[in-house]
Design an enzyme around this catalytic site. Structure first.
Site, PDB file in Angstrom:
ATOM      1  N   ALA A  45       0.871  -1.173   0.000  1.00 24.49           N
ATOM      2  CA  ALA A  45       0.000   0.000   0.000  1.00 24.49           C
ATOM      3  C   ALA A  45       0.911   1.227   0.000  1.00 24.49           C
ATOM      4  O   ALA A  45       2.072   1.139   0.422  1.00 24.49           O
ATOM      5  CB  ALA A  45      -0.881  -0.019   1.245  1.00 24.49           C
ATOM      6  N   GLY A  87       0.697  -4.948   1.221  1.00 24.00           N
ATOM      7  CA  GLY A  87      -0.534  -5.055   0.435  1.00 24.00           C
ATOM      8  C   GLY A  87      -0.323  -5.753  -0.904  1.00 24.00           C
ATOM      9  O   GLY A  87      -1.257  -6.335  -1.455  1.00 24.00           O
ATOM     10  N   GLU A 134      -0.532  -9.319  -0.092  1.00 23.55           N
ATOM     11  CA  GLU A 134      -1.955  -9.625   0.141  1.00 23.55           C
ATOM     12  C   GLU A 134      -2.716  -9.768  -1.175  1.00 23.55           C
ATOM     13  O   GLU A 134      -3.573 -10.636  -1.330  1.00 23.55           O
ATOM     14  CB  GLU A 134      -2.594  -8.538   0.998  1.00 23.55           C
ATOM     15  CG  GLU A 134      -1.996  -8.462   2.399  1.00 23.55           C
ATOM     16  CD  GLU A 134      -2.734  -7.483   3.283  1.00 23.55           C
ATOM     17  OE1 GLU A 134      -3.683  -7.924   3.961  1.00 23.55           O
ATOM     18  OE2 GLU A 134      -2.372  -6.296   3.293  1.00 23.55           O
ATOM     19  N   GLU A 145       4.453  -4.719   7.492  1.00 24.05           N
ATOM     20  CA  GLU A 145       3.529  -3.835   8.221  1.00 24.05           C
ATOM     21  C   GLU A 145       3.944  -3.575   9.659  1.00 24.05           C
ATOM     22  O   GLU A 145       3.881  -2.442  10.134  1.00 24.05           O
ATOM     23  CB  GLU A 145       2.098  -4.419   8.189  1.00 24.05           C
ATOM     24  CG  GLU A 145       1.377  -4.206   6.869  1.00 24.05           C
ATOM     25  CD  GLU A 145       1.653  -5.282   5.828  1.00 24.05           C
ATOM     26  OE1 GLU A 145       2.609  -6.082   6.020  1.00 24.05           O
ATOM     27  OE2 GLU A 145       0.929  -5.332   4.818  1.00 24.05           O
TER      28      GLU A 145
HETATM   29  N1  DAK Z   1       4.628   3.254  -0.892  1.00 23.77           N
HETATM   30  C1  DAK Z   1       4.987   4.416  -1.473  1.00 23.77           C
HETATM   31  N2  DAK Z   1       6.088   4.544  -2.217  1.00 23.77           N
HETATM   32  C2  DAK Z   1       6.853   3.467  -2.369  1.00 23.77           C
HETATM   33  C3  DAK Z   1       6.550   2.228  -1.782  1.00 23.77           C
HETATM   34  C4  DAK Z   1       5.355   2.133  -1.012  1.00 23.77           C
HETATM   35  N3  DAK Z   1       4.940   1.002  -0.448  1.00 23.77           N
HETATM   36  N4  DAK Z   1       7.506   1.350  -2.115  1.00 23.77           N
HETATM   37  C5  DAK Z   1       8.390   2.025  -2.877  1.00 23.77           C
HETATM   38  N5  DAK Z   1       7.992   3.295  -3.052  1.00 23.77           N
HETATM   39  C6  DAK Z   1       8.669   4.349  -3.801  1.00 23.77           C
HETATM   40  C7  DAK Z   1       9.862   4.882  -3.047  1.00 23.77           C
HETATM   41  O1  DAK Z   1       9.451   5.847  -2.104  1.00 23.77           O
HETATM   42  C8  DAK Z   1      10.671   5.480  -4.174  1.00 23.77           C
HETATM   43  O2  DAK Z   1      10.090   6.714  -4.521  1.00 23.77           O
HETATM   44  P1  DAK Z   1      11.014   8.020  -4.784  1.00 23.77           P
HETATM   45  O3  DAK Z   1      11.851   8.155  -3.582  1.00 23.77           O
HETATM   46  O4  DAK Z   1      11.799   7.637  -6.016  1.00 23.77           O
HETATM   47  O5  DAK Z   1      10.031   9.110  -5.017  1.00 23.77           O
HETATM   48  C9  DAK Z   1      10.412   4.523  -5.323  1.00 23.77           C
HETATM   49  O6  DAK Z   1       9.228   3.812  -4.991  1.00 23.77           O
HETATM   50  C10 DAK Z   1      11.515   3.514  -5.516  1.00 23.77           C
HETATM   51  O7  DAK Z   1      11.750   2.894  -4.268  1.00 23.77           O
HETATM   52  P2  DAK Z   1      13.220   2.778  -3.612  1.00 23.77           P
HETATM   53  O8  DAK Z   1      14.083   3.904  -4.038  1.00 23.77           O
HETATM   54  O9  DAK Z   1      13.015   2.550  -2.165  1.00 23.77           O
HETATM   55  O10 DAK Z   1      13.751   1.456  -4.328  1.00 23.77           O
HETATM   56  P3  DAK Z   1      14.783   0.396  -3.765  1.00 23.77           P
HETATM   57  O11 DAK Z   1      15.083  -0.515  -4.895  1.00 23.77           O
HETATM   58  O12 DAK Z   1      15.925   1.062  -3.060  1.00 23.77           O
HETATM   59  O13 DAK Z   1      13.968  -0.423  -2.651  1.00 23.77           O
HETATM   60  C11 DAK Z   1      12.027  -1.603  -1.761  1.00 23.77           C
HETATM   61  C12 DAK Z   1      12.872  -1.220  -3.023  1.00 23.77           C
HETATM   62  C13 DAK Z   1      10.758  -2.301  -2.252  1.00 23.77           C
HETATM   63  C14 DAK Z   1      12.826  -2.574  -0.907  1.00 23.77           C
HETATM   64  C15 DAK Z   1      11.702  -0.328  -0.960  1.00 23.77           C
HETATM   65  O14 DAK Z   1      11.148   0.627  -1.872  1.00 23.77           O
HETATM   66  C16 DAK Z   1      10.729  -0.563   0.141  1.00 23.77           C
HETATM   67  O15 DAK Z   1      11.105  -1.079   1.191  1.00 23.77           O
HETATM   68  N6  DAK Z   1       9.475  -0.132  -0.068  1.00 23.77           N
HETATM   69  C17 DAK Z   1       8.476  -0.183   0.954  1.00 23.77           C
HETATM   70  C18 DAK Z   1       7.938  -1.566   1.048  1.00 23.77           C
HETATM   71  C19 DAK Z   1       6.930  -1.708   2.159  1.00 23.77           C
HETATM   72  O16 DAK Z   1       7.235  -1.465   3.339  1.00 23.77           O
HETATM   73  N7  DAK Z   1       5.706  -2.115   1.764  1.00 23.77           N
HETATM   74  C20 DAK Z   1       4.668  -2.341   2.705  1.00 23.77           C
HETATM   75  C21 DAK Z   1       3.860  -1.113   2.840  1.00 23.77           C
HETATM   76  S1  DAK Z   1       2.707  -1.312   4.136  1.00 23.77           S
HETATM   77  C22 DAK Z   1      -4.462  -1.692   5.647  1.00 23.77           C
HETATM   78  C23 DAK Z   1      -4.479  -2.024   4.339  1.00 23.77           C
HETATM   79  C24 DAK Z   1      -3.311  -2.395   3.743  1.00 23.77           C
HETATM   80  C25 DAK Z   1      -2.154  -2.361   4.430  1.00 23.77           C
HETATM   81  C26 DAK Z   1      -2.169  -2.058   5.755  1.00 23.77           C
HETATM   82  C27 DAK Z   1      -3.315  -1.715   6.375  1.00 23.77           C
HETATM   83  N8  DAK Z   1      -5.647  -1.271   6.253  1.00 23.77           N
HETATM   84  C28 DAK Z   1      -6.627  -0.823   5.388  1.00 23.77           C
HETATM   85  C29 DAK Z   1      -5.737  -1.041   7.635  1.00 23.77           C
HETATM   86  C30 DAK Z   1      -0.922  -2.621   3.755  1.00 23.77           C
HETATM   87  C31 DAK Z   1       0.206  -2.044   4.208  1.00 23.77           C
HETATM   88  C32 DAK Z   1       1.382  -2.068   3.408  1.00 23.77           C
HETATM   89  O17 DAK Z   1       1.428  -2.548   2.304  1.00 23.77           O
END
Ligand code: DAK
Length: 268
Positions: free
Chosen positions: A63, A108, A111, A131
């Site tokens: 997400a 997400g 998921e 998360e």
């Molecule tokens: N959200 C927003 N932007 C994201 C992103 C994300 N999840 N993942 C990557 N990006 C963006 C980065 O911010 C970056 O943007 P700029 O800085 O260039 O503007 C661009 O994508 C490229 O990412 P990186 O520069 O970080 O690329 P790397 O190759 O260095 O790293 C990575 C790739 C996938 C390891 C890293 O980007 C990363 O760790 N991303 C976050 C992954 C993450 O934590 N995903 C889980 C998010 S939490 C709910 C419903 C759903 C959910 C929860 C609750 N309810 C309704 C209650 C779900 C939650 C989640 O999914």
């Protein structure tokens, strides 16, 4: 559409979540474009749907964290329900849905892959539930789905630790059905989709309904549901043609998916 590409050929649809600049993270606009596309194609007679991510690096990196940062509790509930409705729409999609996991499937994104019927991954795919490292929990039904898929203890290990796993570990845990070199992934996915599309659509659609009903029904309720789904397949052109062809030692005519009951010449 801004973040979704959709195409279809030979009864197989391919929906690409195409926001590679954010590794295909699911913001509100992307979620509603996916929902709208699914709504539009539900009755298009597809026999298989493939969901994948745009670019080389990511299926869906979760997400959108930027969007969630300032989400207030009163809105979080609605946010969860919107995402859940989308995941349930994949569950209820009339044809099988294959996730072609071509890179990161995080949060997400993991998921979303779990809501699909089959997951095929590239060797570089990475799965995790980050998360809890962000102060929240998975909100799109992933907790229930991962526990049903690999058992509560193994699911809790992934959910509590937020550790990343490779495609190879995901295969050994039973999370993905197969792993392929990235360049070969879509070809292999489309081969599987074509096998599914070559079978009787009503049989395939009803077996998906039966498989999805297992968890929510008692044994007697499931027996009733299965009997009703079984009954629906009988008397259709596809069932009659395929069974006659077997007995006459010939190839059946291509399946039509027609649900109406036909009368055989012998019954006239
Ligand atoms: N959200 C927003 N932007 C994201 C992103 C994300 N999840 N993942 C990557 N990006 C963006 C980065 O911010 C970056 O943007 P700029 O800085 O260039 O503007 C661009 O994508 C490229 O990412 P990186 O520069 O970080 O690329 P790397 O190759 O260095 O790293 C990575 C790739 C996938 C390891 C890293 O980007 C990363 O760790 N991303 C976050 C992954 C993450 O934590 N995903 C889980 C998010 S939490 C709910 C419903 C759903 C959910 C929860 C609750 N309810 C309704 C209650 C779900 C939650 C989640 O999914």
């Amino acid at each position: 559409m801004k973040y979704i590409r959709y195409e279809s050929k030979d009864f197989i649809g391919t929906l690409t979540i195409n926001r590679p600049e954010a590794l295909n993270a699911l913001n509100g606009e992307t979620l509603s474009e996916i929902s709208q596309t699914l709504g539009e194609i539900t009755s298009a007679g597809l026999r298989c749907l493939v969901i994948t991510g745009g670019g080389e690096k990511s299926f869906v990196a979760g997400a959108d964290i930027r969007e969630m940062l300032n989400l207030m509790p009163q809105n979080a509930r609605e946010y969860s329900k919107t995402g859940n409705r989308l995941m349930n729409a994949i569950d209820d999609f009339p044809a099988p849905v294959i996730a072609a996991v071509n890179g990161y499937a995080l949060g997400g994104g993991f998921e979303l892959a779990l809501a699909c019927d089959i997951r095929m991954a590239s060797e570089n795919a990475v799965f995790a539930f980050p998360e809890v490292s962000l102060g929240i929990l998975p909100g799109y039904g992933g907790v229930k789905r991962i526990a049903a898929l690999i058992g509560a203890a193994r699911a809790k290990d992934l959910l509590f630790t937020a550790r990343r796993i490779t495609a190879a570990e995901a295969l050994s845990l039973g999370i993905v059905n197969s792993v392929h070199p990235q360049a070969e992934l879509m070809g292999e996915v489309l081969k599987t989709a074509a096998k599914i599309a070559g079978n009787a659509p009503l049989g395939v659609g009803n077996v998906k309904k039966a498989a999805n009903a297992v968890a929510g029904l008692t044994a007697p309720q499931f027996t009733e549901r299965e009997a009703a789904l079984f009954q629906e397949c009988f008397g259709t052109q596809d069932q009659r043609n395929a069974m006659s062809a077997f007995l006459e030692k010939r190839k059946p005519a291509p399946f039509t998916g027609a649900c109406t009951t036909v009368t055989m010449p012998t019954e006239l």
